[in-house]
Scaffold this motif. Sequence first.
Motif, PDB file in Angstrom:
ATOM      1  N   GLY A 185       0.858  -1.315   0.050  1.00 54.87           N
ATOM      2  CA  GLY A 185       0.019  -0.093   0.046  1.00 54.87           C
ATOM      3  C   GLY A 185       0.709   1.464   0.215  1.00 54.87           C
ATOM      4  N   HIS A 186       2.222   1.221  -0.190  1.00 57.85           N
ATOM      5  CA  HIS A 186       2.880   2.398  -0.118  1.00 57.85           C
ATOM      6  C   HIS A 186       3.803   2.575  -1.381  1.00 57.85           C
ATOM      7  CE1 HIS A 186       2.173   3.151   4.272  1.00 57.85           C
ATOM      8  NE2 HIS A 186       2.366   1.723   4.342  1.00 57.85           N
ATOM      9  N   MET A 187       3.847   3.532  -1.617  1.00 56.65           N
ATOM     10  CA  MET A 187       4.776   4.185  -3.186  1.00 56.65           C
ATOM     11  C   MET A 187       6.332   4.049  -2.639  1.00 56.65           C
ATOM     12  SD  MET A 187       2.681   7.086  -4.992  1.00 56.65           S
ATOM     13  CE  MET A 187       4.249   7.439  -6.022  1.00 56.65           C
ATOM     14  N   VAL A 188       6.814   2.935  -3.382  1.00 58.48           N
ATOM     15  CA  VAL A 188       8.287   2.520  -3.049  1.00 58.48           C
ATOM     16  C   VAL A 188       8.983   2.834  -4.420  1.00 58.48           C
ATOM     17  CG1 VAL A 188       9.976   1.155  -2.167  1.00 58.48           C
ATOM     18  CG2 VAL A 188       7.848   1.136  -1.266  1.00 58.48           C
ATOM     19  N   ILE A 189      10.077   3.360  -4.142  1.00 59.90           N
ATOM     20  CA  ILE A 189      10.741   3.724  -5.416  1.00 59.90           C
ATOM     21  C   ILE A 189      11.428   2.478  -6.308  1.00 59.90           C
ATOM     22  CG2 ILE A 189      13.116   4.523  -6.441  1.00 59.90           C
ATOM     23  CD1 ILE A 189      12.907   6.856  -4.605  1.00 59.90           C
ATOM     24  N   ASN A 190      11.146   2.233  -7.698  1.00 58.08           N
ATOM     25  CA  ASN A 190      11.724   1.310  -8.395  1.00 58.08           C
ATOM     26  C   ASN A 190      13.144   1.852  -8.876  1.00 58.08           C
ATOM     27  OD1 ASN A 190      12.545  -0.137 -10.988  1.00 58.08           O
ATOM     28  ND2 ASN A 190      10.290  -1.005 -10.885  1.00 58.08           N
ATOM     29  N   PRO A 191      14.238   1.204  -8.526  1.00 59.14           N
ATOM     30  CA  PRO A 191      15.412   2.044  -8.561  1.00 59.14           C
ATOM     31  C   PRO A 191      15.745   1.845 -10.347  1.00 59.14           C
ATOM     32  CG  PRO A 191      15.883   0.380  -7.068  1.00 59.14           C
ATOM     33  CD  PRO A 191      14.415   0.092  -7.526  1.00 59.14           C
ATOM     34  N   LYS A 192      15.413   0.916 -10.943  1.00 56.62           N
ATOM     35  CA  LYS A 192      15.809   0.860 -12.407  1.00 56.62           C
ATOM     36  C   LYS A 192      14.881   1.890 -13.300  1.00 56.62           C
ATOM     37  CE  LYS A 192      16.456  -2.481 -16.333  1.00 56.62           C
ATOM     38  NZ  LYS A 192      15.935  -3.844 -16.836  1.00 56.62           N
ATOM     39  N   GLN A 193      13.665   2.017 -13.000  1.00 58.19           N
ATOM     40  CA  GLN A 193      12.681   3.005 -13.642  1.00 58.19           C
ATOM     41  C   GLN A 193      13.202   4.231 -13.101  1.00 58.19           C
ATOM     42  OE1 GLN A 193       8.582   1.972 -13.086  1.00 58.19           O
ATOM     43  NE2 GLN A 193       8.786   0.065 -14.075  1.00 58.19           N
ATOM     44  N   ALA A 194      13.479   4.500 -12.053  1.00 60.27           N
ATOM     45  CA  ALA A 194      13.951   5.980 -11.212  1.00 60.27           C
ATOM     46  C   ALA A 194      15.002   6.520 -11.989  1.00 60.27           C
ATOM     47  CB  ALA A 194      14.146   5.658  -9.843  1.00 60.27           C
ATOM     48  N   GLU A 195      16.099   5.741 -12.409  1.00 60.85           N
ATOM     49  CA  GLU A 195      17.201   6.358 -13.158  1.00 60.85           C
ATOM     50  C   GLU A 195      16.770   6.644 -14.491  1.00 60.85           C
ATOM     51  OE1 GLU A 195      20.292   6.585 -12.662  1.00 60.85           O
ATOM     52  OE2 GLU A 195      19.585   5.996 -10.415  1.00 60.85           O
ATOM     53  N   VAL A 196      15.500   6.102 -15.222  1.00 63.23           N
ATOM     54  CA  VAL A 196      15.079   6.578 -16.577  1.00 63.23           C
ATOM     55  C   VAL A 196      14.392   7.944 -16.201  1.00 63.23           C
ATOM     56  CG1 VAL A 196      13.422   6.160 -18.386  1.00 63.23           C
ATOM     57  CG2 VAL A 196      14.765   4.311 -17.294  1.00 63.23           C
ATOM     58  N   VAL A 197      13.405   7.850 -14.938  1.00 60.62           N
ATOM     59  CA  VAL A 197      12.816   9.234 -14.755  1.00 60.62           C
ATOM     60  C   VAL A 197      13.968  10.124 -14.663  1.00 60.62           C
ATOM     61  CG1 VAL A 197      11.833  10.503 -12.962  1.00 60.62           C
ATOM     62  CG2 VAL A 197      10.918   8.040 -13.612  1.00 60.62           C
ATOM     63  N   LYS A 198      15.080  10.155 -14.056  1.00 59.48           N
ATOM     64  CA  LYS A 198      16.389  10.991 -13.840  1.00 59.48           C
ATOM     65  C   LYS A 198      16.735  11.645 -15.097  1.00 59.48           C
ATOM     66  CE  LYS A 198      17.621   9.462  -9.154  1.00 59.48           C
ATOM     67  NZ  LYS A 198      18.442   9.097  -8.316  1.00 59.48           N
TER      68      LYS A 198
END
Length: 521
Positions: A185-198
Amino acid sequence: MKKITKIEGSNSDALIKSKRRVAAYCRVSTDSNEQLISLEAQKSHYEKYIKSNPEWEYVGLYYDEGISGTKKEKRSELLRMLSDCEDGKIDLIITKSISRLARNTTDCLEMVRKLVDLGVYIYFEKENINTEAMESELMLSILSGLAESESISISENNKWSIQRRFQNGTFKISYPPYGYQNIDGHMVINPKQAEVVKYIFSEALSGKGTQKIADGLNYRGIPSKKGDRWIATTIRGILKNEKYTGDAILQKTYTDSNFNRHINNGEKNMYLVKNHHEPIISHEVFDAVEAVMKQRAKEKGIEKHNSKNKNRYVFSSKIICSECGSTFKRRIHSSGSRKYIAWCCNKHIKEITECSMQFIRDEDIKMAFVTVMNKLIFGQKFILRPLIQGLRNQNNTDNFLKIKELEVKIENNIEQSQTLTALMTKGYLEPSLYTKEKNALETERAILLAEKERLTRSVNGNLSKVEEVSKLLKFATKSKMLTTYEDEFFKNYVDRIIVYSREEIGFEFKFGIILRERMGK
């Protein structure tokens, strides 16, 4: 003298009982990819179920996508099915439940009465009701009334519950944006996708447009959240989403009393929750990108909801250099007194030593495209039909059935959870026992949802490809050989062009296959 009279025997063929013509109706209440996968599972189930009965003849499946069950008038397939019943094409209809057919008592009884008068009956699987065997409408009236009141009650309860969670900041985002995942139920960072967002925010800060950023991600083979190709709209949505800063604006959309969904333009309160989750992007970067986007829009004279991008050239940002990965830029070249349009690699223009790819003529690209399309039109039986069949075979029927089974289990899990909450509210359960059972159900539901998501991802990619090939096949079947190039055809079927040399380019179609074609020098 004996008198013998011949008694004609019955024709054996006449004694053969005609098969009952059976159709099925199914509906999903949203147009999200997960629900469309659910629809595919239902379609597969009913086709198998009806064909397995030797006394039934399968006459088709009617289904509505992304339509609320509260409104009969908006369901085109339901209305088409009723029309076919009037034309005498159907004897029996099978559907999952009363709520799938109608959540309005009046509509439900009206349909049943009309169909019974036509000699057409309905079997509701969940309630185990067959209108042919009913002696009165009482039971159906009660159950359909319950379905209607349940729909309204659940909707109102959900609205009240969600509103309270908006106000106290405890609302859980069930479908987090790209870069995040939902864990307990909590939003947790997906490391691989987070790099794409950055990377996306970094590219935007460097001055790149949303289409160029999308093209770069597609060239690198990075899939979007739904496994599809990136488009400018998706990139723009990410760059404007405040959730990447760790904040969350709640109630951006709302549902009215008639179950219509609207964008909240101030009709309802919105709630800003600071530090709702871990950020991927700082507020400074987010604000800087917003300023860059506003400046770019101002320079191009683009106003909100009034884009000028419609006037761009169809090949803009679509031609990719196979040597360096850069896009091609449109230029005007001269040959003596004659001028012509050419497309040149951006990197080659800036620094000729970094990329040796030379320009290609606009007219050569268009002629090559006409040639490729004519090959598909001429050879559609040998190219497109086997391709679409191969893609359909990859959509494993077993996976659809597994998804359906998981949905039934998830639905039962939710019903058990609601019952548990009701018992607790009425004081029939001790708090400790309630907590224990509730946690067990939530754990089980998380496992079921994770498995469903895995199966959904495995088949979702091919569904969009099948749709694109089907669209092209329909065009190729009906079209004559092309004699001239048209922008509309290119936009409809091609994602991009890959330049291998001045003599050869490749057209990457929307279903993922690249077709190479030679060009004149």
